[in-house]
Design an enzyme around this catalytic site. Structure first.
Site, short mmCIF file in Angstrom:
data_model
loop_
_atom_site.label_atom_id
_atom_site.label_comp_id
_atom_site.label_asym_id
_atom_site.label_seq_id
_atom_site.Cartn_x
_atom_site.Cartn_y
_atom_site.Cartn_z
N MET A 326 7.38 63.95 104.84
CA MET A 326 7.39 65.33 104.37
C MET A 326 8.39 65.42 103.22
SD MET A 326 5.35 66.28 106.78
CE MET A 326 5.30 68.06 106.77
N GLU A 327 8.10 66.27 102.24
CA GLU A 327 8.97 66.37 101.07
C GLU A 327 10.36 66.93 101.40
OE1 GLU A 327 5.91 69.80 100.47
OE2 GLU A 327 6.01 67.86 101.48
N CYS A 328 10.53 67.51 102.60
CA CYS A 328 11.85 68.00 102.99
C CYS A 328 12.64 66.95 103.76
CB CYS A 328 11.72 69.27 103.82
SG CYS A 328 10.62 69.11 105.21
N MET A 353 16.37 66.02 101.45
CA MET A 353 15.22 66.41 100.65
C MET A 353 15.32 65.86 99.23
SD MET A 353 13.39 70.14 100.30
CE MET A 353 14.71 71.05 99.51
N ILE A 356 14.26 62.05 99.26
CA ILE A 356 12.85 61.72 99.43
C ILE A 356 12.05 62.15 98.21
CG2 ILE A 356 12.13 63.85 100.61
CD1 ILE A 356 11.01 60.31 101.56
#
Length: 551
Positions: A326-328, A353, A356
């Site tokens: 996940m982007e977070c 975050m 990533i």
């Protein structure tokens, strides 16, 4: 001097015309007690006014919680600089009613901008966003007419050698509201119970080094020295004040009152099964995208329809073969949906975050599956501003511009449609009232031209047809049994796709209410053995395969 103050005292520190930053990701990590207190302070005093609000993603529940409290106070907000506001209806309303200026930018670029502010740099140089609405040649991220008419721009185009880049200049940030689990008397912060480690550190660093005020809402203030050193994410030298939040405004998630250790990386819950998707267009799209998954790859799933791929992978018994991210920040585990999007049950790792997203921008993603609102003849996708609803791109641009393979999934038409299933295909009874395949999208969130230039592998998957982005344009790749090419596809598009001499049928397993039987062998070595529909070359009599019987 004690760093512990009340939420009301914290609100009084925000002055007219200042730049305020708040943190959170959808339903997680929002310092709502501080936000509520600021709204109440405005009700009592009429101040602060004309604020610039800078934030990364949605911070609300889609019903008015979170930063929408600030939007409800007319005159408090003057300008927005953000990446996403899908669950912030109050902010969207201000933008759509032209009451504020609003600048949208890719999530990774905004995170790098915080880091540049903290580092005393003149700005951020980025390739992510080239060719999209964030590019000054395509609007420069200006979200409404008021912003387009203003003299201010937040991004410019620059060249080094033959390469073009986006440049975002830095600016000071005066106050931030951040959320943490624990804060000790010296201001050291722990994110122990949070479901993700989003922008808290980057925001605190940017504000502290701007000479601003860092205010942290915590669930509990503890004695100095009682937070283990490895657990301290933000040291007290960067934190000016602590506010112990009221329990009703300090929940782990807006979705539930209950604390869930399994999404905070504090416990592993036994597998309790999964919610099996009901048969219908969504499951067909998710299944077809799942057929593109490959073992030992890093995958990102977008919000909305793509979240169903996790369920399909569990049903097929293949979820252990690849890593979802996940982007977070969470990697591995089972992603959650709705306003809990961003969290995962039993994550294997939890990155920051900013980290990533930097990996995404550098090309770490093998594949991504995201939704779409509009697609045009060039393969451009609009996913952030459509039908008068501005939501922003979030991590969409970072993900799609740099992943090696992309699947955009969604129903062929928008609005209510009636679709029947047969053993090996579809029957389209009623078309959706709105076309999604247009001559030209209103705004470009994903650039087909940039994708073609970089050689990305791109599919557009619907319940009745699959297209690929080819050098000659949008190309029909597959069609479902029972679908009429003219009535159900071409008449529902505003452009003519490229139709090669052979178009194959979509796999009949997609339409049957039983597991498809995907195996690691099939994923590793797709057979490519397809049933072809017919020869579509001009003047051809067609193949000798009979058309599917009408029902």
């Amino acid at each position: 001097m004690s760093k512990i103050i009340t939420a009301a005292q914290a609100a009084a520190l925000v002055k007219d015309g200042c730049t305020l930053t708040t943190t959170g990701f959808n339903g997680f990590g929002c310092p709502e007690d501080l936000i509520m207190s600021l709204a109440e302070h405005f009700d009592q005093t009429g101040h602060p006014r004309d604020l610039t609000l800078v934030k990364c993603t949605s911070q609300g529940d889609g019903k008015g919680r979170g930063v929408s409290h600030l939007a409800a106070r007319e005159g408090m907000l003057r300008e927005l600089i953000l990446s996403h506001m899908g669950y912030d209806p109050g902010l969207r309303k201000l933008v759509q009613e032209e009451k504020v200026t609003c600048y949208l930018l890719p999530l990774g670029n905004l995170m790098q901008l915080f880091r540049a502010i903290a580092g005393g740099l003149p700005g951020v140089i980025a390739t992510t966003g080239i060719g999209t609405f964030a590019d000054p040649r395509h609007g420069g991220g200006k979200a409404n007419q008021r912003t387009r008419e203003s003299q201010k721009s937040i991004v410019s185009l620059m060249e080094m050698g033959e390469q073009k880049y986006l440049f975002y200049p830095t600016f000071p940030i005066h106050v931030c509201f951040i959320r943490a689990t624990l804060g000790d008397e010296n201001g050291n912060l722990s994110l122990r119970n949070e479901a993700m480690n989003v922008e808290q550190f980057e925001v605190a660093a940017a504000v502290h080094n701007s000479g601003g005020i860092v205010i942290a809402q915590v669930d509990k203030v503890v004695k100095a020295g009682t937070i283990p050193a490895k657990e301290v994410v933000i040291h007290g030298f960067m934190v000016d004040y602590l506010v112990e939040g009221r329990p009703e405004y300090s929940r782990q998630s807006f979705e539930t009152d209950a604390f869930r250790p399994e999404i905070a990386g504090l416990a592993v819950t036994p597998s309790a099964g999964f919610d099996r998707l009901p048969m219908g267009p969504r499951k067909i799209c998710c299944r077809r995208a799942a057929m593109e998954l490959r073992p030992n790859t890093l995958i990102n799933l977008g919000i909305g329809m793509p979240g169903g791929i996790g369920s399909v992978a569990e049903e097929e018994g293949i979820s252990h073969l690849f890593t979802l991210s996940m982007e977070c920040g969470p990697l591995g585990g089972i992603p959650l949906g709705g306003i809990d999007f961003g969290a995962a049950v039993n994550p294997e790792a939890m990155y920051r975050m900013a980290d990533i997203l930097q990996l995404y921008d550098g090309g770490a993603l093998d594949m991504a599956v995201l939704g779409f609102a509009e697609v045009d003849r060039f393969g451009n996708v609009n996913a952030h501003n459509f039908q008068g609803r501005v939501v922003g791109p979030g991590g969409f641009i970072d993900i799609t511009q740099n992943a090696k393979k992309l699947c955009f999934i969604g129903t062929f038409t928008a609005g209510k449609q009636e679709v029947g299933l047969k053993d090996n295909g579809l029957m389209i009874h009623t078309q959706g009232p709105q076309k999604k395949f247009l001559k030209q999208v209103g705004d470009i969130t994903f650039s087909g031209q940039e994708a073609a230039r970089k050689g990305q592998d791109v599919l557009y998957i619907t319940e009745r047809a699959v297209f690929s982005l080819e050098p000659m344009g949008m190309t029909l790749l597959e069609i479902a049994h029972g679908v009429d090419l003219q009535r159900d596809i071409l008449d529902q598009m505003d452009f003519q796709p490229v139709i090669p001499e052979h178009v194959r049928y979509m796999d009949p397993r997609l339409f049957r209410d039983a597991p498809m039987g995907l195996t690691s062998e099939e994923m590793s070595n797709p057979t490519g053995e397809y049933e072809f529909w017919r020869d579509l070359r001009p003047g051809s009599a067609g193949s000798n395969r009979p058309e599917p019987e009408e029902e």
